[in-house]
Scaffold this motif. Structure first.
Motif, PDB file in Angstrom:
ATOM      1  N   LYS A 165       0.823  -1.216   0.000  1.00 61.38           N
ATOM      2  CA  LYS A 165       0.000   0.000   0.000  1.00 61.38           C
ATOM      3  C   LYS A 165       0.855   1.263   0.000  1.00 61.38           C
ATOM      4  CE  LYS A 165      -4.066  -1.930   2.310  1.00 61.38           C
ATOM      5  NZ  LYS A 165      -4.929  -1.886   3.513  1.00 61.38           N
ATOM      6  N   LEU A 166       1.993   1.187   0.656  1.00 56.67           N
ATOM      7  CA  LEU A 166       2.868   2.354   0.737  1.00 56.67           C
ATOM      8  C   LEU A 166       3.627   2.599  -0.556  1.00 56.67           C
ATOM      9  CD1 LEU A 166       4.206   4.551   2.544  1.00 56.67           C
ATOM     10  CD2 LEU A 166       5.917   2.827   3.157  1.00 56.67           C
ATOM     11  N   ARG A 167       4.093   1.533  -1.200  1.00 56.60           N
ATOM     12  CA  ARG A 167       5.013   1.656  -2.333  1.00 56.60           C
ATOM     13  C   ARG A 167       4.347   1.640  -3.695  1.00 56.60           C
ATOM     14  NH1 ARG A 167       9.897   3.477  -0.411  1.00 56.60           N
ATOM     15  NH2 ARG A 167      10.445   2.362   1.503  1.00 56.60           N
ATOM     16  N   LEU A 168       3.249   0.914  -3.838  1.00 58.38           N
ATOM     17  CA  LEU A 168       2.637   0.734  -5.148  1.00 58.38           C
ATOM     18  C   LEU A 168       1.578   1.804  -5.367  1.00 58.38           C
ATOM     19  CD1 LEU A 168       2.791  -1.223  -7.563  1.00 58.38           C
ATOM     20  CD2 LEU A 168       0.943  -2.534  -6.504  1.00 58.38           C
ATOM     21  N   CYS A 169       1.730   2.587  -6.424  1.00 60.08           N
ATOM     22  CA  CYS A 169       0.850   3.748  -6.617  1.00 60.08           C
ATOM     23  C   CYS A 169      -0.591   3.347  -6.924  1.00 60.08           C
ATOM     24  CB  CYS A 169       1.401   4.660  -7.710  1.00 60.08           C
ATOM     25  SG  CYS A 169       1.468   3.890  -9.344  1.00 60.08           S
ATOM     26  N   VAL A 170      -0.795   2.156  -7.451  1.00 56.89           N
ATOM     27  CA  VAL A 170      -2.153   1.676  -7.733  1.00 56.89           C
ATOM     28  C   VAL A 170      -2.421   0.412  -6.914  1.00 56.89           C
ATOM     29  CG1 VAL A 170      -2.502   2.710  -9.994  1.00 56.89           C
ATOM     30  CG2 VAL A 170      -1.200   0.592  -9.807  1.00 56.89           C
ATOM     31  N   ALA A 171      -2.043   0.425  -5.679  1.00 56.85           N
ATOM     32  CA  ALA A 171      -2.149  -0.764  -4.823  1.00 56.85           C
ATOM     33  C   ALA A 171      -3.601  -1.102  -4.507  1.00 56.85           C
ATOM     34  CB  ALA A 171      -1.389  -0.518  -3.517  1.00 56.85           C
ATOM     35  N   PRO A 172      -3.951  -2.395  -4.533  1.00 56.35           N
ATOM     36  CA  PRO A 172      -5.287  -2.813  -4.058  1.00 56.35           C
ATOM     37  C   PRO A 172      -5.433  -2.467  -2.576  1.00 56.35           C
ATOM     38  CG  PRO A 172      -4.180  -4.589  -5.242  1.00 56.35           C
ATOM     39  CD  PRO A 172      -3.155  -3.535  -5.006  1.00 56.35           C
ATOM     40  N   GLN A 173      -6.648  -2.168  -2.170  1.00 55.65           N
ATOM     41  CA  GLN A 173      -6.869  -1.733  -0.799  1.00 55.65           C
ATOM     42  C   GLN A 173      -7.273  -2.861   0.143  1.00 55.65           C
ATOM     43  OE1 GLN A 173      -6.306   1.542   0.359  1.00 55.65           O
ATOM     44  NE2 GLN A 173      -5.298   1.506  -1.640  1.00 55.65           N
ATOM     45  N   ASN A 174      -7.974  -3.856  -0.386  1.00 58.89           N
ATOM     46  CA  ASN A 174      -8.539  -4.903   0.469  1.00 58.89           C
ATOM     47  C   ASN A 174      -7.935  -6.269   0.144  1.00 58.89           C
ATOM     48  OD1 ASN A 174     -10.207  -2.854   1.378  1.00 58.89           O
ATOM     49  ND2 ASN A 174     -11.859  -3.394  -0.027  1.00 58.89           N
ATOM     50  N   TYR A 175      -7.784  -7.096   1.191  1.00 55.27           N
ATOM     51  CA  TYR A 175      -7.138  -8.402   1.041  1.00 55.27           C
ATOM     52  C   TYR A 175      -7.885  -9.447   1.847  1.00 55.27           C
ATOM     53  CZ  TYR A 175      -3.269  -5.601  -0.743  1.00 55.27           C
ATOM     54  OH  TYR A 175      -2.517  -4.723  -1.480  1.00 55.27           O
ATOM     55  N   VAL A 176      -7.875 -10.690   1.348  1.00 60.79           N
ATOM     56  CA  VAL A 176      -8.441 -11.809   2.087  1.00 60.79           C
ATOM     57  C   VAL A 176      -7.289 -12.754   2.449  1.00 60.79           C
ATOM     58  CG1 VAL A 176      -8.984 -13.095  -0.035  1.00 60.79           C
ATOM     59  CG2 VAL A 176     -10.172 -13.651   2.093  1.00 60.79           C
ATOM     60  N   ILE A 177      -7.329 -13.278   3.655  1.00 61.35           N
ATOM     61  CA  ILE A 177      -6.295 -14.179   4.162  1.00 61.35           C
ATOM     62  C   ILE A 177      -6.949 -15.518   4.484  1.00 61.35           C
ATOM     63  CG2 ILE A 177      -4.533 -14.549   5.938  1.00 61.35           C
ATOM     64  CD1 ILE A 177      -4.633 -11.482   6.438  1.00 61.35           C
ATOM     65  N   LYS A 178      -6.373 -16.610   3.940  1.00 62.50           N
ATOM     66  CA  LYS A 178      -6.886 -17.940   4.238  1.00 62.50           C
ATOM     67  C   LYS A 178      -5.744 -18.830   4.708  1.00 62.50           C
ATOM     68  CE  LYS A 178     -10.920 -17.691   1.251  1.00 62.50           C
ATOM     69  NZ  LYS A 178     -11.789 -18.364   0.258  1.00 62.50           N
ATOM     70  N   ILE A 179      -6.087 -19.811   5.511  1.00 60.63           N
ATOM     71  CA  ILE A 179      -5.086 -20.682   6.125  1.00 60.63           C
ATOM     72  C   ILE A 179      -5.502 -22.142   5.945  1.00 60.63           C
ATOM     73  CG2 ILE A 179      -6.203 -20.591   8.407  1.00 60.63           C
ATOM     74  CD1 ILE A 179      -3.388 -20.633   9.655  1.00 60.63           C
TER      75      ILE A 179
END
Length: 204
Positions: free
Chosen positions: A167-181
């Motif tokens: 989010k800090l480095r990528l100018c068009v970074a995705p905002q939301n993420y899903v985490i699965k285990i």
């Protein structure tokens, strides 16, 4: 601008994917789940063209289920990864799928594992892997902070570091993420990291 990455820890594998459905300069969705549960102890996370990604991952899921139905035993994670690689290799010579895959699983005999399969049918077993523009930053963070035998808490902390760096480095970074285990207890959703929807800017 997709980002998919995963790490193997002590008795588990965690996979993370952004939840953006993007076409050109338009963001159509912010809650697209790009990590599919293949069976009770396998996950497949994919990036690439939306149509190819959905069609191919569903094809793999149904064939893994068909194998278990016919034979009465599930495929191991290694076997499922090799089957996936074979299907991509076959398609490469006919009508290729533009899709990159991280397959995570847990087997009683071998424990947790993570397989990297790209769109030209390259297969590797890895401890950490990533696809997409965010991979430049996620891999850098994992190179610095990853170590074998991580606990779940350490792995989640590393995941959060990777997401914040993207989010800090990528100018068009995705905002939301899903985490699965996936671990000995099965494959399941672990958490979401939602920055835009939490702020009330875009409805989920």
């Amino acid at each position: 601008m997709e980002c998919v990455f995963g790490v193997v820890g002590n008795g588990f594998t965690i996979v993370v994917a952004d939840t953006s459905a993007v076409h050109s300069i338009l963001n159509h969705k912010t809650n697209e789940d790009k990590i599919m549960v293949l069976d009770s102890h396998k996950l497949i996370a994919a990036s690439g063209e939306a149509g190819d990604r959905v069609q191919f991952t569903e094809y793999i899921q149904k064939n893994v289920a068909l194998y278990q139905f016919r034979n009465g035993i599930p495929l191991t994670t290694a076997a499922a990864a090799n089957f996936t690689r074979g299907e991509l290799a076959t398609a490469l010579r006919k009508n290729p799928y533009f899709v990159n895959i991280l397959m995570a699983g847990y087997d009683k005999e071998t424990g947790p594992s993570l397989y990297y399969v790209d769109y030209i049918a390259t297969l590797h077993k890895v401890d950490k892997g990533a696809f997409g523009y965010g991979s430049y930053f996620a891999l850098s963070m994992m190179d610095r902070h990853y170590h074998s035998g991580m606990s779940v808490e350490e792995a989640i902390d590393l995941v959060d570091k990777c997401i914040m760096e993207i989010k800090l480095r990528l100018c068009v970074a995705p905002q939301n993420y899903v985490i699965k285990i996936v671990d000995k207890d099965g494959a399941r959703e672990y958490a979401w990291r939602q920055s835009v929807t939490d702020a009330g800017v875009i409805p989920a």
